[in-house]
Motif scaffolding. Structure first.
Motif, PDB file in Angstrom:
ATOM      1  N   ASN A 460       0.665  -1.139   0.116  1.00 16.29           N
ATOM      2  CA  ASN A 460       0.028   0.069  -0.157  1.00 16.29           C
ATOM      3  C   ASN A 460       0.852   1.205  -0.008  1.00 16.29           C
ATOM      4  O   ASN A 460       0.428   2.432  -0.517  1.00 16.29           O
ATOM      5  N   GLY A 461       1.811   1.292   0.814  1.00 17.13           N
ATOM      6  CA  GLY A 461       2.897   2.329   0.728  1.00 17.13           C
ATOM      7  C   GLY A 461       4.101   1.932   1.318  1.00 17.13           C
ATOM      8  O   GLY A 461       4.426   0.930   2.027  1.00 17.13           O
ATOM      9  N   PRO A 462       5.191   2.514   1.015  1.00 20.55           N
ATOM     10  CA  PRO A 462       6.747   2.415   1.400  1.00 20.55           C
ATOM     11  C   PRO A 462       6.733   2.162   2.958  1.00 20.55           C
ATOM     12  O   PRO A 462       7.512   1.436   3.419  1.00 20.55           O
ATOM     13  N   GLU A 463       5.980   2.869   3.773  1.00 20.79           N
ATOM     14  CA  GLU A 463       6.039   2.697   5.318  1.00 20.79           C
ATOM     15  C   GLU A 463       5.672   1.380   5.838  1.00 20.79           C
ATOM     16  O   GLU A 463       5.720   1.213   6.847  1.00 20.79           O
ATOM     17  N   ASP A 464       4.834   0.790   5.055  1.00 20.02           N
ATOM     18  CA  ASP A 464       4.638  -0.859   5.172  1.00 20.02           C
ATOM     19  C   ASP A 464       6.024  -1.539   5.271  1.00 20.02           C
ATOM     20  O   ASP A 464       5.706  -2.945   5.816  1.00 20.02           O
ATOM     21  N   VAL A 465       6.948  -1.256   4.526  1.00 23.00           N
ATOM     22  CA  VAL A 465       8.193  -2.124   4.436  1.00 23.00           C
ATOM     23  C   VAL A 465       9.382  -1.438   5.251  1.00 23.00           C
ATOM     24  O   VAL A 465       9.973  -2.046   6.061  1.00 23.00           O
TER      25      VAL A 465
END
Length: 499
Positions: A460-465
């Motif tokens: 969904n977004g880079p902050e998920d990783v």
């Protein structure tokens, strides 16, 4: 100037006091008779001895506020019959036969309102001064003409120089009206900065022209050769306010546009204001200009060169800020390294640099090869810097600089590292991926890891990783030098077992 210089007068040198002033009985005005004829015969003899049959008019003018001598002015400045009513042909550089040149000398001897220098460059010149003093210069000694002048009852005296010699070292600006100048005029008209052109075709005489995109070229083709040009902003439409602002005493120049769109100008003082108000009644617009050059503030000035591009007119102009900028910019060239002082770091990112009285600028992309958030991270106000000149724009009077042109580009070495896996620091998260710094240091190069290269499957977004500050293994997939982009992949940096 020619080396043999003679002062020719009707005054006996014996009739002078210890200071050299004439104390005899001769009248300083022309006798319009035999003495005047003797002057003209003497000049003709000098021209014949020099071997010339024509003369060139230089620095022509007509009487202004100050009288040149004592006689009352003649209608048409004494030039009636010599030139058309509009004085076409009486301009700097005009070539005339010696016979017409002698008639011009007659006009000057009578102080009829016109003046000029007559010469053949480096060979011959005639100059009429105050009180019937005539100066003749030749590249030959002209012994026959000197002897003949004495026979005519005049007194020739050999001098080192003429007090009326042209001063080529006279201070002032001589900006040529070349293609750069006309490009500047066109741009200024288009930007609504300029609207009026003053054409000074004679000393103390001007023609006025309204400049528009549609009229500029036609006006340019009609200008008098070697005219001095002055570009002004538009006239004020409140004519009553202009008249009300006139000084309480002293001369002032008024320029106005009548109801038919014709421009005219005149010089008047307080005794003529009532008559002036009648003359400008119904005018569309007007402006009042001081007579003193130092108090006038045009946009910029120039002098028309000859058709071969050489500037031979000797006019000098009072330099405007634009004229000074032009003179300075002509000393610069693209690719030159220049030193300056940072004066302003604007909110919109442009950095302004003083490079010797002229303000140059550095746009954000030219400050550094490396990424930064604000120009103040690279330069500070008051800092002395060296930069490369990217361009010299004489039309807009702009000089863009590059600070990074003097720095080593850190990206080319990374071309060879394509395919290599490195450990970098996540510096920024954006909706479409994460930026990772792959070079040591705060300003190290960064590349982009797209969302699709951060993890397998949907993200969904880079902050998920990842989070800012994380260490991340990435593979350098591509280094695009023209677009200055480094493409990274976290997935490709992982072994099959780590995915």
């Amino acid at each position: 100037m020619p080396p043999f210089v003679y002062r020719i007068t009707k005054y006996d040198p014996a009739d002078r006091d210890e200071h050299g002033s004439y104390i005899g009985a001769e009248d300083s005005t022309s006798d319009h008779g035999p003495v005047e004829a003797a002057y003209l015969q003497a000049i003709a003899a000098f021209a014949e001895d020099t071997g010339i049959d024509h003369l060139v008019i230089r620095e022509p003018g007509i009487s202004g506020l100050a009288r040149f001598g004592l006689e009352p002015a003649a209608d048409g400045h004494g030039l009636a019959g010599l030139f058309p009513p509009d004085l076409n042909g009486f301009h700097d550089g005009a070539e005339v036969p010696v016979s017409l040149g002698l008639e011009l000398v007659r006009v000057m001897l009578r102080d009829n309102g016109a003046w000029c220098r007559l010469e053949v460059e480096d060979r011959f010149s005639v100059q009429v001064g105050w009180d019937q003093y005539v100066y003749v210069s030749s590249d030959r000694p002209c012994e026959h003409a000197v002897a003949g002048t004495r026979v005519l009852g005049l007194f020739p005296e050999r001098l080192e120089t003429s007090p009326y010699d042209a001063d080529s070292d006279e201070p002032g600006v001589q900006r040529p009206a070349d293609e750069d100048f006309w490009a500047r005029v066109r741009w200024s008209v288009a930007m609504r900065h300029a609207a009026i052109l003053e054409e000074e075709h004679l000393h103390n005489a001007s023609r006025w022209h309204r400049l528009t995109d549609g009229t500029l070229e036609a006006i340019r083709t009609r200008l008098t050769p070697r005219a001095r040009l002055t570009v002004w902003p538009d006239l004020a439409t409140d004519v009553d306010a202009v008249l009300a602002s006139l000084p309480g005493e002293g001369p002032v120049e008024i320029v106005w546009e009548d109801e038919n769109g014709k421009l005219a100008g005149t010089i008047a003082d307080e005794s003529e204001y009532e008559e002036l108000a009648t003359r400008v009644a119904g005018a569309r617009a007007a402006m009042a200009l001081p007579v003193a050059l130092g108090e006038r503030h045009p946009l910029f000035t120039a002098v028309l060169p000859d058709s071969d591009g050489v500037l031979r007119a000797r006019w000098r102009t009072e330099p405007t800020p634009s004229d000074r900028n032009w003179a300075f910019l002509k000393t610069l060239r693209r690719g030159q390294i220049i030193t300056g002082t940072v004066t302003v770091i604007a909110d919109f990112g442009v950095t302004f640099v003083d490079i010797g009285g002229f303000t140059a600028m550095i746009n954000i992309p030219e400050l550094s090869w490396r990424r930064f958030d604000h120009p103040s991270e690279i330069v500070s106000v008051g800092q002395e810097i060296s930069a490369e000149i990217l361009d010299v724009d004489l039309v807009r009077e702009r000089v863009p600089l590059s600070l990074k042109a003097l720095q080593r580009d850190p990206m080319p070495p990374f071309v060879q590292q394509a395919g290599r896996t490195v450990i970098g620091v996540v510096t920024e998260l954006v909706p479409f991926g994460a930026f990772v710094r792959i070079e040591d240091g705060e300003g190290g190069l960064e590349g982009l890891v797209h969302l699709s290269e951060l993890a397998e499957g949907h993200v969904n977004g880079p902050e998920d990783v990842v989070q800012v500050g994380d260490l991340l293994a990435v593979k350098i997939v591509d280094v695009d030098l023209p677009r200055r982009r480094i493409t990274l992949s976290h997935l490709q940096a992982l072994s099959p077992g780590e995915r």
